[in-house]
Write a protein that holds these residues in place. Structure first.
Motif, PDB file in Angstrom:
ATOM      1  N   MET A  47       0.786  -1.054  -0.034  1.00  0.00           N
ATOM      2  CA  MET A  47      -0.045   0.119   0.063  1.00  0.00           C
ATOM      3  C   MET A  47       0.771   1.368   0.008  1.00  0.00           C
ATOM      4  O   MET A  47       0.573   2.181  -0.727  1.00  0.00           O
ATOM      5  CB  MET A  47      -0.911  -0.164   1.223  1.00  0.00           C
ATOM      6  N   VAL A  48       1.979   1.428   0.866  1.00  0.00           N
ATOM      7  CA  VAL A  48       2.695   2.504   0.712  1.00  0.00           C
ATOM      8  C   VAL A  48       3.554   2.585  -0.597  1.00  0.00           C
ATOM      9  O   VAL A  48       3.565   3.675  -1.056  1.00  0.00           O
ATOM     10  CB  VAL A  48       3.835   2.233   1.959  1.00  0.00           C
ATOM     11  N   LEU A  49       3.990   1.578  -1.085  1.00  0.00           N
ATOM     12  CA  LEU A  49       4.802   1.546  -2.311  1.00  0.00           C
ATOM     13  C   LEU A  49       3.855   2.045  -3.515  1.00  0.00           C
ATOM     14  O   LEU A  49       4.116   3.059  -4.252  1.00  0.00           O
ATOM     15  CB  LEU A  49       5.307   0.366  -2.640  1.00  0.00           C
ATOM     16  N   SER A  50       2.602   1.635  -3.463  1.00  0.00           N
ATOM     17  CA  SER A  50       1.691   2.169  -4.402  1.00  0.00           C
ATOM     18  C   SER A  50       1.385   3.446  -4.412  1.00  0.00           C
ATOM     19  O   SER A  50       1.078   4.275  -5.211  1.00  0.00           O
ATOM     20  CB  SER A  50       0.215   1.381  -4.293  1.00  0.00           C
ATOM     21  N   ALA A  51       1.019   4.125  -3.053  1.00  0.00           N
ATOM     22  CA  ALA A  51       0.744   5.497  -2.687  1.00  0.00           C
ATOM     23  C   ALA A  51       1.949   6.230  -3.200  1.00  0.00           C
ATOM     24  O   ALA A  51       1.668   7.234  -3.754  1.00  0.00           O
ATOM     25  CB  ALA A  51       0.380   5.631  -1.284  1.00  0.00           C
ATOM     26  N   LEU A  52       3.258   5.881  -3.100  1.00  0.00           N
ATOM     27  CA  LEU A  52       4.169   6.680  -3.482  1.00  0.00           C
ATOM     28  C   LEU A  52       4.570   6.523  -4.993  1.00  0.00           C
ATOM     29  O   LEU A  52       4.639   7.826  -5.234  1.00  0.00           O
ATOM     30  CB  LEU A  52       5.606   6.192  -2.737  1.00  0.00           C
ATOM     31  N   LEU A 105      11.003  -0.727   2.583  1.00  0.00           N
ATOM     32  CA  LEU A 105      11.261  -0.700   1.439  1.00  0.00           C
ATOM     33  C   LEU A 105      12.496   0.186   0.974  1.00  0.00           C
ATOM     34  O   LEU A 105      13.151  -0.051  -0.004  1.00  0.00           O
ATOM     35  CB  LEU A 105       9.823   0.454   0.967  1.00  0.00           C
ATOM     36  N   GLU A 106      12.899   0.897   1.925  1.00  0.00           N
ATOM     37  CA  GLU A 106      14.185   1.886   1.751  1.00  0.00           C
ATOM     38  C   GLU A 106      15.202   0.510   1.723  1.00  0.00           C
ATOM     39  O   GLU A 106      16.105   0.900   0.996  1.00  0.00           O
ATOM     40  CB  GLU A 106      14.551   2.541   2.926  1.00  0.00           C
ATOM     41  N   GLY A 107      15.038  -0.426   2.591  1.00  0.00           N
ATOM     42  CA  GLY A 107      16.142  -1.343   2.580  1.00  0.00           C
ATOM     43  C   GLY A 107      16.254  -2.332   1.459  1.00  0.00           C
ATOM     44  O   GLY A 107      17.218  -2.598   1.082  1.00  0.00           O
ATOM     45  N   HIS A 110      13.109   5.967  -1.444  1.00  0.00           N
ATOM     46  CA  HIS A 110      14.298   6.997  -1.047  1.00  0.00           C
ATOM     47  C   HIS A 110      13.934   7.979  -0.362  1.00  0.00           C
ATOM     48  O   HIS A 110      12.631   8.689  -0.499  1.00  0.00           O
ATOM     49  CB  HIS A 110      14.889   7.495  -2.563  1.00  0.00           C
ATOM     50  N   LYS A 111      14.585   8.362   0.847  1.00  0.00           N
ATOM     51  CA  LYS A 111      14.298   9.278   1.711  1.00  0.00           C
ATOM     52  C   LYS A 111      14.822  10.555   1.356  1.00  0.00           C
ATOM     53  O   LYS A 111      16.123  10.611   1.210  1.00  0.00           O
ATOM     54  CB  LYS A 111      14.463   8.749   3.329  1.00  0.00           C
ATOM     55  N   ILE A 112      14.085  11.328   1.332  1.00  0.00           N
ATOM     56  CA  ILE A 112      14.795  12.998   0.980  1.00  0.00           C
ATOM     57  C   ILE A 112      14.962  13.559   2.224  1.00  0.00           C
ATOM     58  O   ILE A 112      13.911  14.099   2.987  1.00  0.00           O
ATOM     59  CB  ILE A 112      13.648  13.907   0.180  1.00  0.00           C
ATOM     60  N   ILE A 163      10.240   9.060  -1.791  1.00  0.00           N
ATOM     61  CA  ILE A 163       9.618   9.057  -3.176  1.00  0.00           C
ATOM     62  C   ILE A 163       9.735   7.601  -3.599  1.00  0.00           C
ATOM     63  O   ILE A 163      10.761   6.734  -2.830  1.00  0.00           O
ATOM     64  CB  ILE A 163      10.365   9.996  -4.163  1.00  0.00           C
ATOM     65  N   ALA A 164       9.094   6.886  -4.425  1.00  0.00           N
ATOM     66  CA  ALA A 164       9.393   5.683  -5.011  1.00  0.00           C
ATOM     67  C   ALA A 164      10.341   5.696  -6.036  1.00  0.00           C
ATOM     68  O   ALA A 164      10.497   6.723  -6.814  1.00  0.00           O
ATOM     69  CB  ALA A 164       8.034   5.299  -5.627  1.00  0.00           C
TER      70      ALA A 164
END
Length: 72
Positions: free
Chosen positions: A14-19, A53-55, A60-62, A69-70
């Motif tokens: 869900m998080v990846l899809s939203a991003l 997901l970052e792992g 990627h975290k800004i 962002i995905a």
């Protein structure tokens, strides 16, 4: 013993899809607001999904703005 999830889709998905659908970077709380109607009820769920997901390199975290962002 792991607790069973009542969410229809895994939070990471869900998080990846939203991003991926977002037109701008999103903070964890932006994601929580977007995903609450889909059963995500707390920030720790979002943060755990983002960390995983970052792992994997999927997001990627800004750091400068504390948003994600995905990655394609």
């Amino acid at each position: 013993m792991a607790r069973s999830s009542k969410l229809p889709v895994h939070p990471r998905e869900m998080v990846l899809s939203a991003l991926r659908d977002a037109h701008a970077p999103m903070s964890a709380y932006d994601l929580l607001e977007k995903l609450t109607p889909h059963g995500v009820k707390s920030a720790p769920i979002i943060y755990r999904a983002l960390e995983a997901l970052e792992g994997t390199g999927a997001v990627h975290k800004i750091q400068a703005i504390g948003a994600y962002i995905a990655c394609d």
